[in-house]
Design a protein around this motif. Sequence first.
Motif, PDB file in Angstrom:
ATOM      1  N   GLY A 142       0.819  -1.212   0.000  1.00 21.76           N
ATOM      2  CA  GLY A 142       0.000   0.000   0.000  1.00 21.76           C
ATOM      3  C   GLY A 142       0.849   1.257   0.000  1.00 21.76           C
ATOM      4  N   THR A 143       2.019   1.194   0.588  1.00 23.76           N
ATOM      5  CA  THR A 143       2.957   2.320   0.535  1.00 23.76           C
ATOM      6  C   THR A 143       3.561   2.351  -0.858  1.00 23.76           C
ATOM      7  N   HIS A 144       3.305   3.426  -1.583  1.00 17.54           N
ATOM      8  CA  HIS A 144       3.767   3.503  -2.965  1.00 17.54           C
ATOM      9  C   HIS A 144       5.118   4.191  -3.047  1.00 17.54           C
ATOM     10  N   VAL A 145       5.861   3.830  -4.078  1.00 12.90           N
ATOM     11  CA  VAL A 145       7.192   4.409  -4.284  1.00 12.90           C
ATOM     12  C   VAL A 145       7.180   5.146  -5.619  1.00 12.90           C
ATOM     13  N   GLY A 146       7.360   6.462  -5.559  1.00  9.17           N
ATOM     14  CA  GLY A 146       7.333   7.246  -6.786  1.00  9.17           C
ATOM     15  C   GLY A 146       8.723   7.645  -7.214  1.00  9.17           C
ATOM     16  N   CYS A 147       9.281   8.656  -6.548  1.00 12.98           N
ATOM     17  CA  CYS A 147      10.508   9.274  -7.046  1.00 12.98           C
ATOM     18  C   CYS A 147      11.756   8.748  -6.367  1.00 12.98           C
ATOM     19  N   GLU A 148      11.613   8.210  -5.177  1.00 14.95           N
ATOM     20  CA  GLU A 148      12.751   7.728  -4.371  1.00 14.95           C
ATOM     21  C   GLU A 148      13.807   8.789  -4.111  1.00 14.95           C
ATOM     22  N   HIS A 149      13.440  10.052  -4.130  1.00 14.32           N
ATOM     23  CA  HIS A 149      14.353  11.034  -3.563  1.00 14.32           C
ATOM     24  C   HIS A 149      13.630  12.146  -2.812  1.00 14.32           C
ATOM     25  N   GLY A 150      12.451  11.817  -2.312  1.00 13.15           N
ATOM     26  CA  GLY A 150      11.833  12.702  -1.336  1.00 13.15           C
ATOM     27  C   GLY A 150      10.965  13.796  -1.903  1.00 13.15           C
ATOM     28  N   VAL A 151      10.727  13.788  -3.203  1.00  9.91           N
ATOM     29  CA  VAL A 151       9.982  14.888  -3.817  1.00  9.91           C
ATOM     30  C   VAL A 151       8.476  14.612  -3.861  1.00  9.91           C
ATOM     31  N   CYS A 152       8.089  13.363  -4.171  1.00  9.60           N
ATOM     32  CA  CYS A 152       6.685  13.136  -4.550  1.00  9.60           C
ATOM     33  C   CYS A 152       5.758  12.864  -3.376  1.00  9.60           C
ATOM     34  N   GLY A 153       6.261  12.280  -2.299  1.00  9.80           N
ATOM     35  CA  GLY A 153       5.424  12.069  -1.117  1.00  9.80           C
ATOM     36  C   GLY A 153       4.577  10.810  -1.131  1.00  9.80           C
ATOM     37  N   ALA A 154       4.642  10.021  -2.220  1.00 11.23           N
ATOM     38  CA  ALA A 154       3.793   8.822  -2.295  1.00 11.23           C
ATOM     39  C   ALA A 154       4.138   7.807  -1.204  1.00 11.23           C
ATOM     40  N   CYS A 155       5.394   7.788  -0.771  1.00 10.52           N
ATOM     41  CA  CYS A 155       5.848   6.763   0.177  1.00 10.52           C
ATOM     42  C   CYS A 155       5.670   7.181   1.626  1.00 10.52           C
ATOM     43  N   THR A 156       4.978   8.297   1.866  1.00  6.59           N
ATOM     44  CA  THR A 156       4.862   8.828   3.222  1.00  6.59           C
ATOM     45  C   THR A 156       4.162   7.843   4.160  1.00  6.59           C
ATOM     46  N   VAL A 157       4.799   7.586   5.294  1.00 10.54           N
ATOM     47  CA  VAL A 157       4.203   6.758   6.348  1.00 10.54           C
ATOM     48  C   VAL A 157       4.323   7.530   7.664  1.00 10.54           C
TER      49      VAL A 157
END
Lengths: 288, 181
Positions: free
Chosen positions: B55-70
Amino acid sequence: MKPGPFDYIAPAALPEALRLLSDTERDGKVLAGGQSLIPMLNMRLARPELLVDITRIPELDRLGVDADGALRIGASVRQSTVAADPAVRAGWPLLAAAVERIGHPQIRNRGTVCGSLVHHDPAAELPAVALALDARFTVARAGGSRTVPAGDFFRGTFTTDVEPEEIVTEAVVPPLRAGTGWAFRELAQRRGDFAAVGLAVLLRADGAAVGSARLVYCGVGGTPVRVPEAEQALVGREFGAASRSDAARAVGAVLDPPGDVHASARWRREAAEVLLARALTEAWERTT
Amino acid sequence: MNVGTGPRRAQQPPLPEPTAWHEVSLTVNGEPVAAQVESRLLLSDLLRQRLGLTGTHVGCEHGVCGACTVLMDGVPVRSCLTLAVQAAGADVRTVEGLAGDGEPLGPVQRAFHEQHGMQCGFCTPGFVMTCTALTGRAERPDEETVADELSGHLCRCTGYQNIRAAVRQALDESFGPQEAE
């Protein structure tokens, strides 16, 4: 976008961390909040052999005001903690305002104030603020420590006075004299982006005239740039449109900003003048 | 998630590599988790690849997109900018920690549903976790704070208006309706 391999150690005491960094066999790097370092690891711009995580060292997590009235920010204190601290907001509002312009809240919840200062991105807010506030740094190494004033700390793009085997254990920010007006302004394409130009201003009033002025820019050079010529255009004169535009002219004449994909040099110079007028007005209104 | 006693064991790592390994214990969505992780494993990859919490998504992998926020110890953080070893001892909450299949939706989930606060859904887990942290605050955050918090997330579909409306609804439910300004 995954880091290369490295070893990781989270020592519980400072001497152990310093011993690990002084090990010349391995290329060690300090890890605190990681909000600049981990992107660099992910992109493999950085390939350290050892990360020394200093966030489990209790003495580095202190934030408080000392007997001299100076603010002491430990190396592992998070940006969000500093920005929310009532003593910081009351006594060092310029610092709180600048911290709130770093990245996004989700970044500030992990990132540290000292980490941002040591990383020294030329677009970063905190080096300019540290220089404006005459901060100093306690830099520890195995067997001793030294104090470095902000004026000697920032050497060049991503480069500070700190050696690879050293750790900045705290930033010390002297109290602001009562009645000092302040402002922090920056221009970025979007909220949270790196600033193309930023400016920290401190002003003291002497009646209707400016008693003292401090202007420090970020994003216009490899280090924070103080502009004494513009400060001198303000001091001793009545504050108003005339002295403001003289100061802006001095800024335009002195600054030699870089041009890049985010903004041209000419745009940065003009933006620096515009920001100056706005920041001076704001800071003057805050003088008492 | 699991039946029986003791911490849930994470899957063994796929490829052993000659670098440092660490035994870490943390709490994920209220459950104790123990895992052997490489130093360089990101928290986002521990969650997704080793614990199956995709459910935690991975978008940019350098902190820009916020998809992986937990949520880590209650506050939103980028799981792609956090090493799994740094999360040792932490209390991590992911979108799977909210109401699951067959359960009534929680207030944040319901708000995003009712206000159509998503389209493709890629960014949604990040927004939902930041919004969850906002509703858990001691006082209602003001509009500027909400905007600042949401600025840490990119959405390429919605234009953000419905996301703002969803956050407003969730905050109304948690703190009572907002007074007119």
